[in-house]
Every structure is written in C-alpha cells, then in structure tokens.
Scaffold this motif. Structure first.
Motif, short mmCIF file in Angstrom:
data_model
loop_
_atom_site.label_atom_id
_atom_site.label_comp_id
_atom_site.label_asym_id
_atom_site.label_seq_id
_atom_site.Cartn_x
_atom_site.Cartn_y
_atom_site.Cartn_z
N GLY A 97 0.82 -1.21 0.00
CA GLY A 97 0.00 0.00 0.00
C GLY A 97 0.85 1.25 0.00
O GLY A 97 0.47 2.28 0.59
N TYR A 98 2.00 1.21 -0.68
CA TYR A 98 2.94 2.32 -0.68
C TYR A 98 2.37 3.53 -1.42
O TYR A 98 1.72 3.39 -2.46
CB TYR A 98 4.25 1.90 -1.33
CG TYR A 98 4.84 0.65 -0.71
CD1 TYR A 98 5.24 0.62 0.63
CD2 TYR A 98 4.98 -0.52 -1.45
CE1 TYR A 98 5.77 -0.53 1.20
CE2 TYR A 98 5.51 -1.67 -0.89
CZ TYR A 98 5.90 -1.67 0.43
OH TYR A 98 6.42 -2.81 0.99
N ALA A 99 2.67 4.71 -0.91
CA ALA A 99 2.22 5.94 -1.55
C ALA A 99 3.08 6.27 -2.77
O ALA A 99 2.59 6.85 -3.74
CB ALA A 99 2.26 7.10 -0.55
N ASN A 100 4.35 5.91 -2.71
CA ASN A 100 5.28 6.18 -3.80
C ASN A 100 6.51 5.31 -3.62
O ASN A 100 6.60 4.52 -2.66
CB ASN A 100 5.66 7.67 -3.86
CG ASN A 100 6.10 8.18 -2.50
OD1 ASN A 100 6.93 7.57 -1.82
ND2 ASN A 100 5.52 9.31 -2.07
N PHE A 101 7.47 5.43 -4.53
CA PHE A 101 8.65 4.58 -4.48
C PHE A 101 9.47 4.83 -3.22
O PHE A 101 10.00 3.90 -2.62
CB PHE A 101 9.50 4.81 -5.74
CG PHE A 101 10.56 3.77 -5.96
CD1 PHE A 101 10.25 2.56 -6.57
CD2 PHE A 101 11.87 3.98 -5.56
CE1 PHE A 101 11.23 1.59 -6.78
CE2 PHE A 101 12.85 3.03 -5.76
CZ PHE A 101 12.52 1.82 -6.37
N GLU A 102 9.57 6.08 -2.80
CA GLU A 102 10.32 6.39 -1.59
C GLU A 102 9.67 5.76 -0.36
O GLU A 102 10.36 5.35 0.58
CB GLU A 102 10.45 7.90 -1.42
CG GLU A 102 11.52 8.53 -2.28
CD GLU A 102 12.92 8.03 -1.94
OE1 GLU A 102 13.24 7.93 -0.73
OE2 GLU A 102 13.69 7.74 -2.87
N ASP A 103 8.36 5.70 -0.37
CA ASP A 103 7.64 5.05 0.73
C ASP A 103 8.02 3.58 0.80
O ASP A 103 8.22 3.02 1.89
CB ASP A 103 6.14 5.22 0.51
CG ASP A 103 5.32 4.85 1.73
OD1 ASP A 103 5.87 4.85 2.84
OD2 ASP A 103 4.12 4.54 1.55
N PHE A 104 8.12 2.93 -0.37
CA PHE A 104 8.59 1.54 -0.41
C PHE A 104 10.03 1.42 0.08
O PHE A 104 10.35 0.56 0.91
CB PHE A 104 8.46 1.00 -1.83
CG PHE A 104 9.37 -0.14 -2.16
CD1 PHE A 104 9.29 -1.34 -1.46
CD2 PHE A 104 10.32 -0.02 -3.16
CE1 PHE A 104 10.15 -2.40 -1.76
CE2 PHE A 104 11.18 -1.06 -3.46
CZ PHE A 104 11.09 -2.25 -2.76
N LEU A 105 10.91 2.30 -0.40
CA LEU A 105 12.32 2.24 0.01
C LEU A 105 12.47 2.36 1.52
O LEU A 105 13.36 1.74 2.11
CB LEU A 105 13.12 3.35 -0.67
CG LEU A 105 13.47 3.18 -2.16
CD1 LEU A 105 14.38 4.31 -2.60
CD2 LEU A 105 14.12 1.83 -2.43
N ALA A 106 11.60 3.12 2.13
CA ALA A 106 11.71 3.34 3.57
C ALA A 106 11.51 2.07 4.37
O ALA A 106 11.92 2.00 5.54
CB ALA A 106 10.68 4.39 4.00
N THR A 107 10.92 1.04 3.76
CA THR A 107 10.71 -0.22 4.47
C THR A 107 11.92 -1.14 4.39
O THR A 107 11.97 -2.16 5.10
CB THR A 107 9.49 -0.97 3.90
OG1 THR A 107 9.77 -1.39 2.55
CG2 THR A 107 8.25 -0.09 3.92
N LEU A 108 12.90 -0.81 3.54
CA LEU A 108 14.06 -1.67 3.35
C LEU A 108 15.17 -1.35 4.33
O LEU A 108 15.23 -0.25 4.89
CB LEU A 108 14.60 -1.51 1.92
CG LEU A 108 13.66 -1.92 0.77
CD1 LEU A 108 14.32 -1.61 -0.56
CD2 LEU A 108 13.28 -3.39 0.86
N GLU A 109 16.07 -2.31 4.51
CA GLU A 109 17.26 -2.04 5.31
C GLU A 109 18.04 -0.88 4.71
O GLU A 109 18.01 -0.64 3.50
CB GLU A 109 18.16 -3.28 5.33
CG GLU A 109 17.59 -4.46 6.09
CD GLU A 109 18.54 -5.65 6.06
OE1 GLU A 109 19.46 -5.66 5.20
OE2 GLU A 109 18.37 -6.56 6.87
N GLN A 110 18.79 -0.17 5.56
CA GLN A 110 19.49 1.03 5.13
C GLN A 110 20.43 0.75 3.95
O GLN A 110 20.50 1.52 2.99
CB GLN A 110 20.27 1.61 6.31
CG GLN A 110 20.83 3.01 6.07
CD GLN A 110 22.21 2.97 5.42
OE1 GLN A 110 22.91 1.95 5.47
NE2 GLN A 110 22.60 4.08 4.80
N LYS A 111 21.16 -0.35 4.00
CA LYS A 111 22.10 -0.67 2.92
C LYS A 111 21.37 -0.91 1.61
O LYS A 111 21.84 -0.49 0.54
CB LYS A 111 22.94 -1.89 3.30
CG LYS A 111 24.00 -2.24 2.26
CD LYS A 111 24.85 -3.43 2.70
CE LYS A 111 25.89 -3.76 1.64
NZ LYS A 111 26.71 -4.94 2.04
#
Length: 387
Positions: free
Chosen positions: A184-198
């Motif tokens: 249910g991501y708002a945008n690609f950055e919203d998806f990226l925020a769920t990933l590990e930092q690396k």
C-alpha cells in the motif's frame, strides 16, 4: 498422437493441434472460470506463440491440447505439447535426459503441459467443475500410457493442482521464485523506507548512475505502443540474446501479435539517451499482478537493466495499485530489491519404472534442499526490523 475418441464419464474428449479448433470464446470463457487466471494462458497469448512460429512443431513445440466437452460446451482443457527438447521450460530436466541417453534410452519425445517460455504459475488443468478436472487428469494419464513418450511434465501449476496430479501418480518437484508484494505504498520512496538502510542506499545509487549517464525512461502502455516501439523492443531483445551467444525464442511477429490482441495487458519501458532509444523492457500485467518478462539493450549503461526491468515496473505497480510483481525465474539478487521467495511446483510422470524410482529418490533429496534454501532466504529478509 491421435485424438482420443472414447468418453470418460460423460465427457467427449479430443486432442487438438491448434487452438483455433477450440475457438477463442470457448477457451477464454473456460479460463475466466479458473482461480487466478493470467494473461499467458489467454487465447491471444498462446495463439500468438503458435501462429508466429515461436512455439510450433518446427521449433520443437507440437501442440496437442486436450479438450473435454460436455455436449457442445468446453468443460476442461490442458495446454499440452509434444517436446523434442527441453529448451524454454525453466524447470530443468537436462540431467534426466542425459541419464536416459547414457543408458541407451530415448528421453524425447516427452509431453509437457506449460506455457512456452513462460515460468509463471497458474492453472494448467482448466475445468468448469471438480469432476471435469478429475476426468481431465484421467485423460492425461491414459494419453501418456497409450503413447510412446518417456515422460509427462506439468510445469508451474498451483499447489492444489499439483497435489491432484500427485494423487494420480505424478512426482512433485519444488522450485523458488521471487515476488514483490505491494504494502500500500504511496510512492517509491515510501517503499524504500521499508528496506534495510544498505538496500535503500544501493537502490538509490543504482538509479543515480542511470540518471547521471543522461538516460531518461518513458513508459508506453500497450494501447499506445507503435509498430516502431515494437520493432525497437525486438531489436533490443535479439541483440541481448546474441550478446549471450543464444538464440531468441520469440520473434517480431509474436510481439506485434500480442501488441494488437492484448494491449491492455502490456507495458513497454523504453530508455533513451541524447534522443536515441538504447534499451527496452516488456512487462505483462493485470489489475492485480505484474509479470516481469523480457529485457534488451543495444547500448550498455551500468544499472540500466535494474532501472528498466525492476524500478520502473515497481513504480508502475505502486501508481496503479497492483498488488504483486512476479519477477520471473530464478534471481536471488531480486531480494535486495524487495522481492521475497515463493515456492513453485511442477509434477512429473516417467514411464520407465527404474528411472521413475531413481528420480523419485532424487526429488526427495532435492526437496529437503529446497526447504533449507527457503528457510535460509526467509532469514535474510531485505526489510528493516519493525521492532
């Protein structure tokens, strides 16, 4: 293999060499009744494979579709081929064929129930009702026993169908694919925020490399794709196969056919630099699922493959509310981009008793390895801890 004329229960059974003998309305009408049908099983896609010469007797794919009729209504069907090789299948049995050869036995021809060149899970035993599906399996068993084939292979069926085939004497085999799920991501950055930092850092770096190389990308819906777009995509597709010293399975006629007959299911991503197209990817989608399919380039740019074949389709999924992105066969590297492991199935019957026993033992050992592999992958989630 001639048509089977006897009836099982009250069904009239035929084996046909062309989908045109069944007809588009009957085939697609039956497909629409299945759980989780996909565009690759549609009349448009399969017929394009056959009529373009991509999957035909001359290329080692001889259609022998099983069709069961209840009166004049198509009650069940199976996309079945007589195969003279194992190319384009993505469930690898080359070692089995080699073992037959070393023992002076012929592994080919064999029967294969699959969508050519398409490692996408979906119904294979198409049926209007459970009784029709049971009858279809009985016809398949009778067919393989009445013909001089070494084996029958049903690739990427849903687990329920695989278990039904197991009950009919087939051996089951597992594999692994990688699928992305939309949170249910708002945008690609919203998806990226769920990933590990690396993982986030690497993806941003890959996308930046493409931008810094002066590459722009445009998404072309199938309804808007021109013949020039398709010709360029085909050029990229063939060039990439040639670069890997391989022969492409598909041809321009196939791509033009699906462009005309199922444009609502197609998205082209075209990469350009200095006003020139240099690469392209093709994905197929429904309202719920997107399937990564083909990619090619005529000019290499680092990380462009990831941008065109993964990140652009991921953005499209997020924008359109598409829930699943199936990344295709293999590719553990997909996990670093947010894809998670998913088990797939295939079912296999072998006529030779000794080889059947040997392969059954092999599959038991392989299954344990697949279980361990899945456990290992699930421990290496790309997503950051929520704790």
């Amino acid at each position: 293999m001639e048509a089977i004329l006897n009836a099982i229960n009250h069904y009239r059974t035929h084996v046909v060499s062309s989908l045109s003998e069944i007809g588009q309305s009957s085939w697609d009408g039956l497909l629409a009744l299945q759980d989780e049908p996909n565009p690759f099983l549609s009349y448009a896609f399969l017929h394009a494979l056959h009529e373009s010469g991509s999957a035909c007797p001359e290329t080692g794919w001889q259609p022998q579709y099983i069709a069961l009729y209840d009166g004049d209504d198509l009650a069940a069907a199976l996309p079945l081929y007589v195969k003279g090789h194992s190319y384009g299948e993505y469930v690898f049995d080359w070692a089995w064929a080699d073992a037959y050869r070393r023992h002076g036995l012929a592994y080919y021809p064999k029967l294969l129930a699959a969508v050519p060149f398409t490692p996408v899970a979906g119904p294979r035993l198409l049926a209007r009702a459970p009784a029709a599906r049971t009858a279809l399996i009985e016809v398949l068993v009778a067919t393989q026993q009445a013909t001089e084939v070494s084996s029958t292979h049903v690739l990427f069926p849903p687990e329920e169908h695989a278990r039904q085939l197991q009950d009919a004497g087939f051996l089951l085999r597992s594999g692994v694919q990688f699928h992305w799920l939309n949170g249910g991501y708002a945008n690609f950055e919203d998806f990226l925020a769920t990933l590990e930092q690396k993982k986030r850092k690497n993806i941003r770096a890959e996308r930046r490399k493409v931008r810094d190389a002066g590459v722009t990308l445009r998404r072309v819906r199938g309804v808007d794709a021109t013949e020039a777009d398709w010709r360029f995509f085909n050029r990229c597709y063939r060039h990439t196969y040639a670069a890997h010293y391989s022969t492409p399975y598909l041809n321009l006629d196939f791509f033009l056919r699906i462009g005309r007959s199922m444009p609502e299911n197609i998205l082209l991503v075209i990469a350009e630099r200095e006003g020139r197209p240099i690469a392209s990817s093709l994905v197929v989608h429904t309202e719920d699922t997107l399937y990564g399919r083909y990619w090619g380039e005529i000019e290499h740019v680092p990380c462009l493959h990831f941008e065109a074949a993964y990140y652009q389709p991921l953005e499209f999924c997020i924008e359109q509310g598409i829930q699943t992105f199936e990344g295709g066969a293999q590719g553990e590297h997909k996990m670093a981009r947010g894809f998670l492991p998913t088990r797939t199935y295939s079912a296999h019957w072998l006529a030779h008793p000794a080889f059947s026993d040997a392969i059954e033992r092999f599959l038991e050992r392989e299954a344990g390895g697949i279980d361990d592999y899945l456990d290992e992958l699930n421990e290496r989630t790309p997503f950051r801890s929520q704790g």
